[in-house]
Scaffold this motif. Sequence first.
Motif, PDB file in Angstrom:
ATOM      1  N   LYS A 142      40.245  21.488  43.975  1.00  0.00           N
ATOM      2  CA  LYS A 142      40.707  22.729  43.336  1.00  0.00           C
ATOM      3  C   LYS A 142      41.644  22.440  42.180  1.00  0.00           C
ATOM      4  CE  LYS A 142      40.344  25.812  47.320  1.00  0.00           C
ATOM      5  NZ  LYS A 142      41.097  26.655  48.262  1.00  0.00           N
ATOM      6  N   GLU A 143      42.527  21.418  42.389  1.00  0.00           N
ATOM      7  CA  GLU A 143      43.462  21.079  41.328  1.00  0.00           C
ATOM      8  C   GLU A 143      42.740  20.445  40.145  1.00  0.00           C
ATOM      9  OE1 GLU A 143      46.373  18.597  43.069  1.00  0.00           O
ATOM     10  OE2 GLU A 143      47.294  20.207  44.261  1.00  0.00           O
ATOM     11  N   ALA A 144      41.685  19.666  40.432  1.00  0.00           N
ATOM     12  CA  ALA A 144      40.984  18.962  39.358  1.00  0.00           C
ATOM     13  C   ALA A 144      40.052  19.887  38.590  1.00  0.00           C
ATOM     14  CB  ALA A 144      40.193  17.789  39.935  1.00  0.00           C
ATOM     15  N   GLU A 145      39.375  20.812  39.274  1.00  0.00           N
ATOM     16  CA  GLU A 145      38.394  21.672  38.637  1.00  0.00           C
ATOM     17  C   GLU A 145      39.034  22.991  38.225  1.00  0.00           C
ATOM     18  OE1 GLU A 145      35.197  22.230  41.258  1.00  0.00           O
ATOM     19  OE2 GLU A 145      34.605  20.109  41.339  1.00  0.00           O
ATOM     20  N   PRO A 146      38.583  23.569  37.072  1.00  0.00           N
ATOM     21  CA  PRO A 146      39.109  24.875  36.656  1.00  0.00           C
ATOM     22  C   PRO A 146      38.626  25.973  37.591  1.00  0.00           C
ATOM     23  CG  PRO A 146      37.319  24.169  35.220  1.00  0.00           C
ATOM     24  CD  PRO A 146      37.629  23.005  36.113  1.00  0.00           C
ATOM     25  N   ALA A 147      39.482  26.961  37.789  1.00  0.00           N
ATOM     26  CA  ALA A 147      39.151  28.052  38.713  1.00  0.00           C
ATOM     27  C   ALA A 147      38.034  28.905  38.138  1.00  0.00           C
ATOM     28  CB  ALA A 147      40.393  28.904  38.958  1.00  0.00           C
ATOM     29  N   ALA A 148      37.090  29.317  39.007  1.00  0.00           N
ATOM     30  CA  ALA A 148      35.993  30.179  38.572  1.00  0.00           C
ATOM     31  C   ALA A 148      36.522  31.579  38.297  1.00  0.00           C
ATOM     32  CB  ALA A 148      34.916  30.232  39.666  1.00  0.00           C
ATOM     33  N   PRO A 149      35.910  32.309  37.324  1.00  0.00           N
ATOM     34  CA  PRO A 149      36.383  33.661  37.019  1.00  0.00           C
ATOM     35  C   PRO A 149      36.165  34.604  38.193  1.00  0.00           C
ATOM     36  CG  PRO A 149      34.302  33.209  35.915  1.00  0.00           C
ATOM     37  CD  PRO A 149      34.756  31.922  36.513  1.00  0.00           C
ATOM     38  N   VAL A 150      37.133  35.454  38.422  1.00  0.00           N
ATOM     39  CA  VAL A 150      37.059  36.415  39.518  1.00  0.00           C
ATOM     40  C   VAL A 150      36.233  37.612  39.076  1.00  0.00           C
ATOM     41  CG1 VAL A 150      38.376  37.923  41.030  1.00  0.00           C
ATOM     42  CG2 VAL A 150      39.294  35.687  40.378  1.00  0.00           C
ATOM     43  N   ILE A 151      35.194  37.939  39.832  1.00  0.00           N
ATOM     44  CA  ILE A 151      34.307  39.056  39.502  1.00  0.00           C
ATOM     45  C   ILE A 151      34.648  40.231  40.403  1.00  0.00           C
ATOM     46  CG2 ILE A 151      31.922  39.831  39.363  1.00  0.00           C
ATOM     47  CD1 ILE A 151      31.109  36.920  39.025  1.00  0.00           C
ATOM     48  N   PRO A 152      35.237  41.298  39.857  1.00  0.00           N
ATOM     49  CA  PRO A 152      35.566  42.444  40.697  1.00  0.00           C
ATOM     50  C   PRO A 152      34.300  43.104  41.231  1.00  0.00           C
ATOM     51  CG  PRO A 152      36.694  42.535  38.571  1.00  0.00           C
ATOM     52  CD  PRO A 152      35.672  41.465  38.468  1.00  0.00           C
ATOM     53  N   LYS A 153      34.331  43.467  42.469  1.00  0.00           N
ATOM     54  CA  LYS A 153      33.201  44.142  43.098  1.00  0.00           C
ATOM     55  C   LYS A 153      33.626  45.557  43.452  1.00  0.00           C
ATOM     56  CE  LYS A 153      30.007  43.804  46.999  1.00  0.00           C
ATOM     57  NZ  LYS A 153      29.652  43.037  48.202  1.00  0.00           N
ATOM     58  N   VAL A 154      32.895  46.529  42.868  1.00  0.00           N
ATOM     59  CA  VAL A 154      33.220  47.923  43.123  1.00  0.00           C
ATOM     60  C   VAL A 154      32.670  48.327  44.481  1.00  0.00           C
ATOM     61  CG1 VAL A 154      32.997  50.276  42.275  1.00  0.00           C
ATOM     62  CG2 VAL A 154      33.131  48.376  40.648  1.00  0.00           C
ATOM     63  N   ILE A 155      33.537  48.779  45.343  1.00  0.00           N
ATOM     64  CA  ILE A 155      33.141  49.181  46.697  1.00  0.00           C
ATOM     65  C   ILE A 155      32.870  50.678  46.697  1.00  0.00           C
ATOM     66  CG2 ILE A 155      33.819  49.257  49.112  1.00  0.00           C
ATOM     67  CD1 ILE A 155      33.356  46.462  47.951  1.00  0.00           C
ATOM     68  N   TYR A 156      31.675  51.050  47.168  1.00  0.00           N
ATOM     69  CA  TYR A 156      31.304  52.462  47.167  1.00  0.00           C
ATOM     70  C   TYR A 156      32.015  53.216  48.277  1.00  0.00           C
ATOM     71  CZ  TYR A 156      28.646  56.739  47.548  1.00  0.00           C
ATOM     72  OH  TYR A 156      28.292  58.060  47.621  1.00  0.00           O
ATOM     73  N   LYS A 157      32.502  54.376  47.900  1.00  0.00           N
ATOM     74  CA  LYS A 157      33.110  55.295  48.855  1.00  0.00           C
ATOM     75  C   LYS A 157      32.541  56.673  48.587  1.00  0.00           C
ATOM     76  CE  LYS A 157      37.567  57.120  50.406  1.00  0.00           C
ATOM     77  NZ  LYS A 157      39.042  57.108  50.165  1.00  0.00           N
ATOM     78  N   ALA A 158      31.931  57.279  49.589  1.00  0.00           N
ATOM     79  CA  ALA A 158      31.282  58.574  49.413  1.00  0.00           C
ATOM     80  C   ALA A 158      32.300  59.623  48.971  1.00  0.00           C
ATOM     81  CB  ALA A 158      30.618  59.011  50.718  1.00  0.00           C
ATOM     82  N   PRO A 159      31.942  60.432  47.968  1.00  0.00           N
ATOM     83  CA  PRO A 159      32.868  61.480  47.536  1.00  0.00           C
ATOM     84  C   PRO A 159      33.043  62.534  48.622  1.00  0.00           C
ATOM     85  CG  PRO A 159      30.736  61.746  46.472  1.00  0.00           C
ATOM     86  CD  PRO A 159      30.686  60.445  47.207  1.00  0.00           C
ATOM     87  N   GLU A 160      34.245  63.038  48.713  1.00  0.00           N
ATOM     88  CA  GLU A 160      34.538  64.078  49.683  1.00  0.00           C
ATOM     89  C   GLU A 160      34.945  65.357  48.949  1.00  0.00           C
ATOM     90  OE1 GLU A 160      37.502  62.729  52.343  1.00  0.00           O
ATOM     91  OE2 GLU A 160      36.327  61.024  53.107  1.00  0.00           O
ATOM     92  N   PRO A 161      34.267  66.463  49.238  1.00  0.00           N
ATOM     93  CA  PRO A 161      34.607  67.714  48.538  1.00  0.00           C
ATOM     94  C   PRO A 161      36.004  68.185  48.909  1.00  0.00           C
ATOM     95  CG  PRO A 161      33.055  68.139  50.324  1.00  0.00           C
ATOM     96  CD  PRO A 161      33.187  66.653  50.221  1.00  0.00           C
ATOM     97  N   MET A 162      36.750  68.561  47.896  1.00  0.00           N
ATOM     98  CA  MET A 162      38.098  69.080  48.092  1.00  0.00           C
ATOM     99  C   MET A 162      38.240  70.340  47.257  1.00  0.00           C
ATOM    100  SD  MET A 162      40.182  65.461  47.832  1.00  0.00           S
ATOM    101  CE  MET A 162      41.749  66.229  48.253  1.00  0.00           C
TER     102      MET A 162
END
Length: 610
Positions: free
Chosen positions: A61-81
Motif C-alpha cells: 500500500k505504501e509503495a503503490e499509489p492509492a486507487a481512486p475512490v468511486i462513489p456508489k449511489v445507494i438507491y432509497k425508495a422515495p417516500e411521499p410526504m
Amino acid sequence: MAQKLRLCVVAVLALALISLSQAQGPTEEDLVEDIMGDEMDVEDDLDLGIAGDEEEEEAEKEAEPAAPVIPKVIYKAPEPMGEHFFAESFDRGTLDSWVLSKAKKEDIDEDIAKYDGKWSVEDMKDSKLPGDKGLVLKSRAKHHAISAQLLRPFIFDTKPLILQYEVNFQTGIDCGGAYIKLLTQTPDLDLDQFVDKTPYTIMFGPDKCGEDYKLHLIIRHKNPKTGEYEEKHAKKPDADLRTYYTDKKTHLYTLVLNPDNSFEVLVDQTVVNSGNLLTDMTPAVNPAAEIEDPEDSKPEDWDEMAKIQDPDAIKPEDWDEDAPAQIPDEAAVKPDGWLDDEPDYISDPEAVKPEDWDEDMDGEWEAPQVPNPACETAPGCGAWQRPNVDNPNYKGKWKPAMIDNPNYQGVWKPRKVPNPDFFEDLHPFRMSPFSAVGLELWSMSSDIFFDNFFITNERNTADRWATDGWGLKKAAEGAAEPGLATQMLTAAEERPWLWVVYVLTVALPLILIIVFCCTGKKKSPEAAEYKKTDEPQPDVKEEEEAVEEEVAPKEEQESAQADKKSDAEDSPAEKGEGEEEAQDENDASAETLEDDVLRRSPRNRRVRKD
C-alpha cells in the motif's frame, strides 16, 4: 526577453491545466452532493485485496499509489410526504394496485382490437441504481391499457394541480406515446373496461411519430349550456423536444395547473411551455359572442371586382397583334467549317441485324442512329438556319387598361348574429374531478420505462418527491457519464468537422499567447542608457543619425592624428607643435558635437520656440 519567455511558459502551462481540469468534468461525488445534499447515502466500495500477510499488504500500500475512490449511489425508495392524492414508485415489485384492461378497442380490426400488450415491473436495462424499479411497456405494435385508483378524487377548487412522472425511452422511440390520462370520476367508471373512449379530464405527456415531437396538454372542457365535452389543446411548445426522445435518459415530466387558469409544462424541472387556459388553448374555451348568419346569402348584383377594363380604351392603329415574338437574326453569319451535307446522326456502321429478325413480323430492319463523328469537330452539321432573336416590334395581344371599379362594394361577408351557443366560462380550471390515472397507449417501440407517478396540490411536496426520485437517478446517471474529453472525442468520431472547432479553440489561443509573449520590438541599448535628469536629452533617433554623421569625420581625425604622431616621432622638434594642434582640433570637435546635440534636443527646441 528572458522574463517574457518565463511569462509565456507560465501562461501556456496555466491554459493547459485549465483545459485538463475542464476535460475531466465534474466528479461523481460532486454530482451526487450537488443534487442530493445530505439526504443521499454514498458508500465507498473498494476492493482492498485482503489476501497475504498484513505487513506485506501494508508495504504494498505504501509503495503503490492509492486507487481512486468511486462513489456508489445507494438507491432509497422515495417516500411521499405532505398532501398527495397518488404516489407510485413500483419499488414493491408488483402491480397489485394496478388494473389491466380486459376490454377491446372498437371500430378496428379484431386481430388488434384487444388490449393485450404486456406490462412488467423491473429495473431499467442499463440501470445506474440497482433496486430502482419501474413500470415497463414490453410489447411492440400492441394496444396497452393499465390504470389505478387515486387515494381520493381530486377536486379542482382553490389549490393547484401538480402532476409529475418519469419516462425513459430505453430503446428509442419510432412511433408511439408515453402520455397519461386522468380519468374523470363517473358512476360507471370501470377500470377493467378502460379503453380509448373512457372519459378523461386531462391528457398529458410525450408523444412522437416520425419527426413530429409532441408534448400533449389536452383538457376536456364541459359546455355549461349543452353539457357536452370538447377537447382543448394547449399551444405547441417553442422549445426543441428532440433530445428528450433520443438521449435514452430518464426525464421528469411535470404539469402545473393553477386556480388562476395559468399553466406550466416542465421537463426536468425546466419550463418548456406556459400559458393560460383562457387564451392559449385551441379551440378557445369560450366561443365567440357573434357568429356569421348561416341563412345570409350574397346578393346577385353584389360587385366584388376591385378593377375593371377601361370601357373607353381604344386599340392604337399601329398595334400589330400578328407580329411574331421572335424573328431570324439578320446579322447572323454561318460559321466557317459548317458541314451542310453532313447529317447530325447516321446509321451505326457496326450494327448487325439480329439473326432472329423476321421482316414479315418485325418489318424492314434499320440500323440504330448514332451521332455523326464528322460533326464532333465541326461547328455544326445539316442545313444552317439563322438563330431567332426577340422581335423589337412585338407587342402581343392588345388589352384595355385596368381601372378602379366605380361599383366596387368589397368582398362580401355574411352578417353577424348573436351566437345562440355563446357562454363565458371564466374559470376553466374548475374541471371535472378525476379519481384514477391510466396509461392507454399504442407503440411501435418496446421497453418504455415509467416511474414515480405523483399527484398533489402542493408545489413543495412535488419538488421533494422529484428530488428523492428523479434527482437520485440524475445523480447516478451523471456519475456514470464519461468525462468531457471522452464526450468530445466521441462527438468528433460521429462528426469529423468538430476537429476543426477543437483546433481553433485550443491551438489558436496557444499560438496567440506565444506570439504575444515571445515577440516584440527590441529596445535600442543607447536609448536605455538615458536617465531622467534636468539636462536636455536628444531624441534617440536623432542622436543615432547624429552619431552616424560624426563617425566618418571622427575616424578621419583619428587617422590624421596618427599620421601627425608618426611625423612627430620622426621630427622631435615639431612634436610639441603637433600635439598642441591635435589637442586644439579635438577640443573644437567635441564642442561642435556637444552644440549639435543640444541644438537637436526637443527640449532645446521648445526653449527656442518659446
